[in-house]
Design an enzyme around this catalytic site. Structure first.
Site, PDB file in Angstrom:
ATOM      1  N   ASP A  13      17.556  19.758  38.081  1.00 45.00           N
ATOM      2  CA  ASP A  13      18.496  19.053  38.956  1.00 45.00           C
ATOM      3  C   ASP A  13      19.859  19.188  38.274  1.00 45.00           C
ATOM      4  O   ASP A  13      20.121  18.528  37.264  1.00 45.00           O
ATOM      5  CB  ASP A  13      18.054  17.581  39.061  1.00 45.00           C
ATOM      6  CG  ASP A  13      19.126  16.691  39.688  1.00 45.00           C
ATOM      7  OD1 ASP A  13      20.096  17.232  40.252  1.00 45.00           O
ATOM      8  OD2 ASP A  13      18.981  15.449  39.603  1.00 45.00           O
ATOM      9  N   LYS A  76      30.517  20.893  39.518  1.00 48.81           N
ATOM     10  CA  LYS A  76      29.781  21.025  40.777  1.00 48.81           C
ATOM     11  C   LYS A  76      30.718  20.814  41.972  1.00 48.81           C
ATOM     12  O   LYS A  76      30.456  21.275  43.074  1.00 48.81           O
ATOM     13  CB  LYS A  76      28.643  20.003  40.783  1.00 48.81           C
ATOM     14  CG  LYS A  76      27.614  20.225  41.848  1.00 48.81           C
ATOM     15  CD  LYS A  76      26.404  19.368  41.585  1.00 48.81           C
ATOM     16  CE  LYS A  76      25.473  19.321  42.771  1.00 48.81           C
ATOM     17  NZ  LYS A  76      24.322  18.452  42.523  1.00 48.81           N
ATOM     18  N   GLU A 181      18.358  18.956  47.391  1.00 49.70           N
ATOM     19  CA  GLU A 181      18.039  17.790  46.563  1.00 49.70           C
ATOM     20  C   GLU A 181      17.174  16.754  47.296  1.00 49.70           C
ATOM     21  O   GLU A 181      16.169  16.297  46.761  1.00 49.70           O
ATOM     22  CB  GLU A 181      19.331  17.153  46.027  1.00 49.70           C
ATOM     23  CG  GLU A 181      19.944  18.009  44.940  1.00 49.70           C
ATOM     24  CD  GLU A 181      21.398  17.725  44.652  1.00 49.70           C
ATOM     25  OE1 GLU A 181      21.926  16.701  45.134  1.00 49.70           O
ATOM     26  OE2 GLU A 181      22.023  18.535  43.938  1.00 49.70           O
ATOM     27  N   ASP A 207      20.218   9.852  49.338  1.00 46.60           N
ATOM     28  CA  ASP A 207      20.503  10.326  47.978  1.00 46.60           C
ATOM     29  C   ASP A 207      22.005  10.255  47.707  1.00 46.60           C
ATOM     30  O   ASP A 207      22.773  11.100  48.155  1.00 46.60           O
ATOM     31  CB  ASP A 207      19.988  11.783  47.858  1.00 46.60           C
ATOM     32  CG  ASP A 207      20.230  12.372  46.472  1.00 46.60           C
ATOM     33  OD1 ASP A 207      20.840  11.699  45.624  1.00 46.60           O
ATOM     34  OD2 ASP A 207      19.809  13.527  46.253  1.00 46.60           O
TER      35      ASP A 207
END
Ligand code: AMP
Length: 614
Positions: A13, A76, A181, A207
């Site tokens: 992850d 990211k 994810e 999430d």
């Protein structure tokens, strides 16, 4: 699903703020979250550069306040985007490190490393974090690891997915699959909590992480996991909440103390660290204090913040989450009463107001907080990795979907959708299009993604030209085929049947992607960095060994002094060598490893016959 890869394959992850790695353990039939060398199960997605070395993970984060301009995080948010992207332009002010526009509008991170300025691609920084995660797994498994599944937000577009894959390649990993994810989190939930699910269940995964927000609706029946809909925001998460608090305190300090810290990277970094800590505290306390000693020119900062104020500062962002939840429900054509479980994932899903707003939507349904919000995604990635490997078998079938509609631009700037959003992948679809003008010998095919009617409002993924017979008139038909593989990566081809002319692109040709040459260069540089890190480690070992030996000599001499056994010549000889060693130890930075090794050898050759210490 065909099993192609030799294990072990790991699941990573790769988060905006933290990363986590896991591996499937077939002996206990579950995934194991792997702790790093500090004993932590999550590792900061942070890389720092100093005059002496490169640091990754906890070591990088721990020195961030003292070295803000060379401590890189949040990549990211940069990966797969253009420098001129408004999202990046907005973030630039918040980062203490420098980002500039490189070739083809690619963002480049500028740092000082070993006294020299370096420009790095976001993929390179991500690859360093991935290398760290690989090494954590290798230390645990006591074997080398090649194959990995990496997770990305469901809302990552094609370019962001490919850039993530490139980062994996630079880190020496064979990225066997990129998965979403929330899908990974649903595997974790499905396997850990609903292992024997015979009846069909609809799961809503919420999430909310450090930098991204994703929601998905999945249907689980027996061994089949089917994603029904996804929605989200690639730029919404814990760091935005931190930023709101930072902005609030910067204003307060300006007002109350007449000090403006907004241009001071070091002060902002220290304030942000305190705000992040306070935010976590506010998830279980109703108020908390922010304290930063010497925040700015001997100015000690101390202030109180209540949970209510924190909520007020972020209410519009929380409401954005609510909107996204409703969009996802609408897209799935499902009523919220059909949802059986609401699963919370991502550190920011612990915020009480977020939970309350979600509870208001799902009313009586209890929110599932029992899977570990920080680890669920890596767990699911490890499940997916195991599914793709020989010899291990968590019994699951996974059906994922496209997060955005994909199509081409047609006459009048219209987006003609070929693959609608939320279509199960892998998928291949061919459509007929018509030539828009007479005498055209070359037709531009513009591939776009997004939900807007006007193609130019959507995201342009790629452009290529199809040669065709100019004598074929307007209205003559062409075939355009969209082929999406299981990683969500797209190949678009176009063909004029009567001439057999055909052209295709993998969106790999997109300028936002790295070229193969750039990837090769970065792989070489990653090896160079690794070699430099190893060299630095050797130097540290040599320095420590010399320092340790000098220490042992001093200790032995003190004991001998007490019993007065040593003759003066021997003592002088030892003292002379020791003082040379101390001089060398006083100038570590300028000296090479060999100097310390040679000095230790010389010292041992003099001291050992006299004092018998090793
Ligand atoms: P993730 O990307 O899932 O690792 O989430 C990281 C984000 O979750 C960071 O922004 C953290 O500050 C945030 N976070 C972690 N724990 C909490 C908490 N107890 N309350 C609020 N935010 C949290």
């Amino acid at each position: 699903m065909a099993k192609k890869y030799e294990g072990p394959a790991i699941g990573i992850d790769l988060g905006t703020t933290y990363s986590c790695v896991a591996v499937w353990d077939s002996q206990i039939n579950r995934a194991e979250i792997i702790h790093n060398e500090q004993g932590n199960r999550i590792t900061p997605s942070c890389v720092a550069f100093t005059d002496a070395q490169r640091l990754i993970g906890d070591a990088a984060k721990n020195q961030a306040s003292s070295n803000p301009s060379n401590t890189v995080f949040d990549v990211k948010r940069l990966i797969g985007r253009n420098y001129s992207d408004p999202i990046i332009q907005n973030d630039l002010n918040m980062w203490p490190f420098k980002v500039i526009a490189g070739r083809d509008d690619k963002p480049m991170i500028v740092v000082k490393y070993k006294g020299e300025q370096k420009q790095l691609f976001p993929e390179e920084i991500s690859s360093m974090v991935l290398t760290k995660m690989r090494e954590i797994a290798e230390a645990y498994l006591e074997s080398s690891v090649k194959n990995a599944v990496i997770t990305v937000p469901a809302y990552f577009n094609d370019s962001q997915r490919k850039s993530t894959k490139d980062a994996g390649a630079i880190a020496g990993l064979n990225v066997i699959r990129i998965i979403n994810e929330p899908t990974a989190a649903a595997f974790a939930y499905g396997l850990q909590k609903r292992g024997n699910c015979v009846k069909e269940r609809n799961i809503f995964v919420f999430d909310l992480g450090g930098g991204t927000f994703d929601v998905s609706i999945l249907k689980i029946k027996g061994e089949v996991f089917e994603v029904k809909a996804t929605a989200g925001d690639t730029h919404l998460g814990g760091e935005d909440f931190d930023n709101r608090m930072v902005e609030y305190f910067v204003e307060e300090i300006k007002r109350k103390n007449k000090v403006d810290i907004s241009g001071n990277a070091k002060s902002l970094r220290r304030l942000r660290t305190s705000c992040e800590r306070a935010k976590r505290t506010l998830s279980f306390a109703v108020d908390t204090t922010i304290e930063v000693d010497g925040l700015f020119e001997n100015f000690d900062f101390c202030s109180l913040i209540t949970r209510a104020r924190f909520e007020e500062l972020n209410m519009d962002l929380f409401m954005k989450c609510v909107e996204t939840v409703n969009t996802c429900l609408k897209d799935s054509n499902m009523d919220k009463s059909n949802i059986d479980d609401v699963v919370l994932v991502g550190g920011s899903s612990r915020i009480p107001k977020v939970q309350q707003l979600l509870q208001d939507i799902f009313k009586a349904k209890e929110l599932c907080k029992s899977i570990n919000a920080d680890e669920a995604v890596a767990y699911g990635a490890a499940v997916q990795a195991a599914l793709l490997c020989k010899g291990v078998s968590p019994n699951l079938v996974i059906l994922d979907v496209t997060p955005l509609s994909l199509g081409i631009l047609i006459n009048g700037d219209l987006m003609s959708v070929v693959i609608p959003k939320n279509t199960t992948i892998p998928v291949k679809k061919t459509e007929d299009f018509e030539k828009s003008e007479d005498n055209q010998s070359s037709i531009p095919i513009k591939v776009c993604e997004g939900e807007r009617t006007r193609a130019s409002d959507n995201n342009l993924l790629g452009l290529f030209y199809l040669d065709c017979n100019p004598s074929n008139p307007r209205g003559h038909s062409l075939n355009v085929c969209f082929d999406i593989d299981a990683d969500g990566i797209l190949i678009v081809s176009a063909e004029e049947e009567c001439t057999g002319n055909k052209k295709e692109i993998t969106i790999a040709n997109n300028t936002r992607r790295l070229s193969p040459e750039q990837i090769m260069r970065m792989i070489r540089e990653a090896e160079k960095y690794k070699a430099e890190d190893e060299e630095y480690q050797k130097k540290v070992n040599a320095v420590n060994a010399l320092d340790d030996y000098v220490y042992k000599i001093n200790k032995a001499l003190k004991n001998i002094d007490r019993s007065a056994k040593l003759c003066p010549e021997e003592k002088m000889k030892i003292n002379l060598e020791c003082s040379k060693a101390k001089d060398i130890l006083d100038s570590i930075k300028e000296k090479e490893t060999a100097v310390f090794v040679n000095c230790l050898n010389k010292l041992k050759s003099v001291v050992k016959p006299i004092l018998q210490i090793d």
